[in-house]
Each structure stands twice: as structure tokens, then as C-alpha cells.
Write a protein that holds these residues in place. Sequence first.
Motif: not given
Lengths: 841, 97
Positions: A106-108, A134-138, A188-193, A280-281
Motif C-alpha cells: 500500500v505505501p509503495a 507527515y504520512a511518510f515519516w510516521a 493506517e493513519i499514514s495511508a488515510i492521510a 494494491i492492484f
Amino acid sequence: MKSETGFDHDLYKRFPTKGPRPESEFDELQRIWCKPKGLEYLTVVNNNYVGLYYVGGAFLFFLLAGVLALIMRTQLALPLNGFLDQETYNQIFTMHGTVMMFLFAVPAVEALGILLLPQMLAARDMPFPRLSAYAFWAYFLGGLAFFCSIFVGLAPNGGWFMYPPLTSMTYSPGINADFWLLGIGFIEISAIAGAIEIIVGVLRTRAPGMSLDKLPIFAWSMLVFAVMIVIAFPSIILATLLLELERALNWPFFDGLRGGDPLLWQHLFWFFGHPDVYIIFLPAAGMMSMIIPAITRTPLVGHNFVVLAILATGFISFGVWVHHMFTTGLPPLSTAFFSAAGMAVSVPAGLQVFAWIATLAAGKIRWSVPAYFAIGSIVIFVMGGLTGVMLALVPFDWVAHDTYFVVAHLHYVLIGGMVFPLIAAFYFWAPMMSKRRLSERLGRWAFWLMFIGMHVTFLVMHWTGLMGMPRRVYTYPDSDWTLPNQISTVGAFLIGLGVLLIVIDLVRNFRFSATDTVGNIYDAGTLEWLPTGLYSSRSIPVVKSRYPLWDDPNLSRDVEEGRYFLPNSATGERETIVTSPWNAEPQYLQRMPGPSWFHLGAAVFTAGFFLLLTVQLYWLSAASGLLAIGCILRWAWANDLPIVHTAVDIGAGIKVATYAHGPRSHGWWAMSVLLVVAGMIFLMLMFSYVFLWSRQPELWPDARPLAILFTSLALSAASLASALIAPRLYARAPWAAALLALLSAALLTSAWFVDALDWRAGGLDPELHAHGALVAAFLSWQGFFVVVAALMGLYAIARWKAGLLARERPATIESISLFQAYAAGQALVALTITRAFVLGV
Amino acid sequence: MRKWLLFLAGPLIWVIHFIAIYVIASIAALAHQTHDLWPRMAIGIVTAAALIAFIAALSLMRGDHERLEVFKRNVAMGGVVLGFVAVIWQTLPALAL
């Protein structure tokens, strides 16, 4: 074209402008969007850097999880092997799945969105650059700490899906499971941000003229991806919260003896887990739909059908969650729907595959590393898709469930549907941001090693599964299973060798640069291939087709000479044009923030909060949480500041405002999306309530006094009214609006206390029965909103006292009002639901 | 909002239909009546309503020949057709059980 906002489309005819541009405006652009130095690399917010960090971080986790896979395959190479003990193996397979799904996949794709979208849409940056950072560093700091748990034997060991009761306190008494439950909280927070950023970015910061029919497929897929995150992730957020509450406070949501049900976890988990495969897909498919036209120099065949397929996948994938629960004894009537939906979802996926094949057939393939990986991806993904249809058939699923057949299927889908497209994307877009192109020779070696290794590993695994070998066993007896396991291990090391070659290639050849790059070597037609700097493109073009670089050979030159929108900095600050969602008509100029320490501090302390909580350092965790809140408030304080220029020229004499509020503004959109996330968590909580009630309705307690219910309802309704009136009063008296925001919070707090005290007086015991636990969960969730609403009320007062609430700038109070109105509405529903069921309705 | 609703009408009707039949099946399971006539009748009625809604949505999809409008109409109509097939596909086996 009919105007969406009243913008005159004839104004586009003024572009490209004629005559020389002043040299100073380009210098100013470079000064404003300057390169970081020293420690500024930590505080940087520019999407080129944050996106690259993000991609790098995700790739690092891919390598780490890959090493774990090789360790597992080494253990399974021989029967009764003693290379790993059972407990370590359990931790390793759990971490492999968890890291691949949550810290890599998901992050990729989110990272590639942040890296590519601004350039692809010709925006200066994403609309909330600090949120991306913020999303990246968290994610990165928290993810590293989470991964390190494996070195001290504290890694989670219950599988990446963490089914209770195995993961309950009874059977998993250590803190290993807590590492998973709290550890992925920040992810999860990061993904939503990131999702909020992408939704607003795609819909509101496109180049003028880039109406939705001209939107690149990658942007479409990222848009649907982000919406799916907003819908799906709340379910896993709630699931992790409930299981952690059960483990920490003994609230029995999943304990069948006390009114809970372990199946609730499976519903919540797979409502997230199955769409997650498509989460992801879809972006990876979007990358394929960009790469294949470029390598064939042919527009994507069936563009509209591909858009339709992306949208349909986004919807239908949510009807497939029970696909993973066929063996749990659900009634045949229900399983029939899910089985059919499981097969139906392959139709839109197949539509995309046919579009790629047709495009490959319509053009002439220019063989290169991206071409190899893209075509290899089609082969692998189709094979995985076919076994997916097999598993959607209930009787076959009963046979293959929990065997290596499923492992083979999911790796075909994920490697074909995500890993190969991602590597194709690395090779395809690297020239856009590197001084040197990646090696064709090493890339082709890597492809063949990975492609062959993939089949050697996983094709044989289908038979291993059909021979009856179960998943997640650390060893097996010397039997028919030995040979296929040995073949799979050889294949896994071939994949590892291929990945190693990619790493060597990246180290040898990738040299990041925003300006001095290899450029458009694949002759692609979309805007990310315009000459760029850290400001994205020099000027923002008017988009007239889906492949503007193919259709206008002079576009790059004209953009580079500043002959389109925003050739300078109109306000002397970082800025981008905000456009309308359908037609992409210019609406206003958004002033953008620069580097800051506060988002970084917020990320560090957010990760710290979750990790310290996991290791049971509660006071330090609370302190970290408070510091995170402090950083976020300080970060927010810098928004919505006084305006120097109310309207500015954005090129060719076209003037737009520099401020917007209400539904036109990007801030309002972001808050709305955030509230959809909150609403989804609440909806899943209501589902949990009804689901557990339906298990044993006769054991639920008697009614509470109605008078208390009406008091709480009245207080909540008054809070809602105050929140709604506040922005309407703002234009006349900002101070009164701030006071109303505080009043709304006070009324909401009172409603919460009245409700909570009444339950307490009634002897509610969250540990005794699932009903009590659920009511306590509702109270806790609403309590969180009460605290945030109160903080917002105080924040409004503080801004008023600081003289920052001006009549012409209502955005802050509108956002607060939106949040408080939602919180009050949620209170009304929660009160009704929790008490209506007790009344036996 | 109206534009988005019409654009996504096909998948949205599919979602509403899916939730409805899931709820009906769950209520039937709760009452231990999955093999009775009423759940199947209820599912049949909901399905008929969904199919009518698809046709109604299709009849609303008009517009001029501008490129964006054509794109919107094509995607929206495709969504309706796909949703129509999906609804029939996933309901028929249940009704036959």
C-alpha cells in the motif's frame, strides 16, 4: 464546452502566449522552490523528495520482507529441518505477510502517487505537502521500529490476519500481538492521510483543461485507490481497536463465552482485506495503462472501458469479503452471493487485461525493461486471476482452503498484479528523475530471473497445496511434499537474485535530480515528461488531449519558456492552481506551505505514541501523544493566515482569487473526506453491534430510563445546531462564531457525560458481556470526538484572541463547524442505536 | 452531486442491491428460514427493483456531443450494463438454491 464554474473557455485561446518572459520570474520560481540543504532534507515537503523517500522506504521494506521469505523457504527446503524453531517461523511468516501488505504494497503505490501525480497533472505539488511528509515519516519511523521487534523475539506471530481467539490474551499472552495491533495503527493513519491528499489532488489540482475524459489512467486508478482506502481502512482500524481493547481491558468482543464472536473479526478484517488486494492492484494496473501505450507508441485501446473497469473493480471488490470465509459455516444463501461476486470481480480486471493486449497488438512493441516487466506481469496476473475464480467456487474453496494452493494463488495475483508493474514503473519513470538511466542489461537479467523464479516457486506450489500441505506449518515429514518444496525454494532464491540485480542497478545508476534528468527516453505522451524542476513544470499548460506531448510537439518548449499558466510566482509564495472537479477550470490560487519541523515532530510523536503504548510505557506514550497534538496544532496555526493579494494574474491577464472557502475550497474537501473515514469507522461499529446482538439477543440487558436518553439527545441536537449556525454568523461577528464553536463542544461534552454516567449508574460492566463492551466502545469512540471537538472550540477562541479570525477568511471556522456537526450527528445516532437495541426494538 | 450519482449509477445500484440481499439473507439465517419461500421472494422483489432502477438510470443519461459529455455517458452506460449483468449473475444462483 459548457462551463462548470462560469469560466470562459475562450480564454484558453490566449495560450501559448507570445513575446519574451522576464528572466527574473524564472529565478524567483527557482528561489521559492529551492533545493534543501543539510537538515532541511528532513523537513522538506516537496513531492519530489517526499515521494522519493516514500518509494525508497517502501522498497526497503520489500527487501526486508523478501529476506524473511528466503529464510522461510530455507526452512522448508528439507523435511523436519531445524534451521528455524516453530516460534521464530511463526514470527517470520507473520512479519513477511504484514510487512509486504502494510509496509510495502500500500505505501509503495501511495508513494508513486505522491511522486508522479503532481507532474502528471501539471500541479506544482500535492495540495497538502506537509500531510504527505507527515504520512511518510510516521510510516517510515514507525515501520522501522515495528520491524525491529523481530530481532528481540517480540514480533507478532498470529499470521498477517491475526485471527482471534489465537490472538486473544488467552492464547497470545505476550506483547507480540500488540505490536501488530498498535504497530499498524500509524500505518493506517499514514495511508488515510495519503488517500485524502490523493483524492483532493486528483480532483482539484489538475492542469486547466484536463477534464475527466483527459485524465491519465494512472490518476483515475489512484483516485479509485484512495477512495477505496477511505472505505476499506476504517474497517481494519476498528478491528484492531476492538481486539486491542479486548486484550488490554478484557472487553469481550471476540470471546464467544461472553457474547462476543471471533467471526466478527473475520468480517471486519476481510471487509478491509479483500478490497486491499484491489487497492494494491488498481494503481499498478494504472501504471501498466501508462507504460504500455508508451512502449507501443499507441493510445490505450478502450480508454473509456478501462476507466469503467477501474470504477467497477472499486465497487465490486467490496462484495467479496466473505470469499475468505466460505469454510466458517455461513448459510448457503449468503455464500452464493459472495461466490458470484468473487467471480464477477474478474470481469473488470479482465477488461483491463484485454485493453493492454489490444494495445500491444495495435502498436509495435519497443522492447525494453519496462516492456518485459509489463508483459510478464500480464502473464502472471492472468494465471493468478484464473485460480482466483477457482477459489471463488465454494466447493473448490472447501478443498483448497488453508493449503499452499492459496499461497500460490495470492502470490501470482500480488506479484503479477503489483510487483512486476511496480518494477516496470521503476525502470519506466526513473529517467524522469535520474541523471542516468537504469541498465537495460541488468534489468533484463533481473526480469528473466524473477519471471522464471516466480513460476518455479509458485506454479509448483499449486500442486503442493492440492497434495494437501497446509499453510503456516514450520516443517513437514519426509513425503511427497519434499520435492515440490525443494523446487519452490530454488525458485525463491532465483527471485531473490533478480531483486538483488535491481538493487545493484539502482545503486550503480540511479542519481536523483529534479532538473538534469535523462528525460523522455520512451517517448511517452503525458505531462510528467515535460521538462521539470522542483516547481514541477515551469508553466502549467492547457490540456487539450489525453496525450498532449504526442499531439502538440511544441508543448514542452512553450511550457519551458513560460508561455502557459503561472509562469511565475503570482504571490511570491509556493502556490498551485485549484481547478474544478469535472472540467478542470481554474478557480483560485492555493498558497502552499514550505518546509517545517512541526509535521516532522507530529510524525515522530505519533509513531512514538503507538510504539510506547505497545511496550506498555503508558506515561511516556501519553506524553508522546500530547506532543503530537501540540505539533499538529502548531502546524495548523500556520494555515489560513492573512492574505496580501486577494486576486492575482495567473497568466495571459487571467485573474483568480487567492482564497476560497466552503465547498469550493480544497480544505473543505479534505475535511469532508476525513469525516467519511470517521463515518465508516462508526458504521462498522454499528455493524459490529448489530452482528453481536444477532448472535444472542436474549442475553442483552433491560432498558435504561428514557428521560436520560431524551436529555442526551436534546444536548446533542443543540450542539449540532450551534455547529451549523457558527459559520453563518461568522461574516457578521467572527467572535460570536468562535464562541458558538466552544458552546457546541460544551454541549457535546455534556451529552456524553449524561450518557456515560447513566450507563455507569445502570451498572454497565464492559468485561462481563459483549453488550457492555460495545456500549463502552461507542462511548470511547464518541469520547474521542468530544475531546477533538473541545480542542477545536478552544482553538477557535485562541485564533480569535490572536486576531486571526477575519470576516473574509471563514475557512477555519467552517472546518471546525463541519467536524463538530458531524460529531453531534454521530452522537445522535449512537445514542439511538445503543439504547434502541436495549429497548428490544 | 447529481452528476456524480448519475455517472456512478450502475455500480451504486449494484451496491444497494448487494446490501439489501445480504441483509435479507442474514435475517433469514437469523430466523433459521433460509430455505423458506419468503427470503427468495424478498430477494426477487429487490432484484426486480434494481433492474428497473438500472433502466430508469439509463433513460436519464442524455447529453450533447461534447467530448466530456460523451465520455461521461459512455462510462455511465457501461456501468449500468455491467451492474445489470452483475445483479442477475449474483442473484439467480441464490434464487435457485
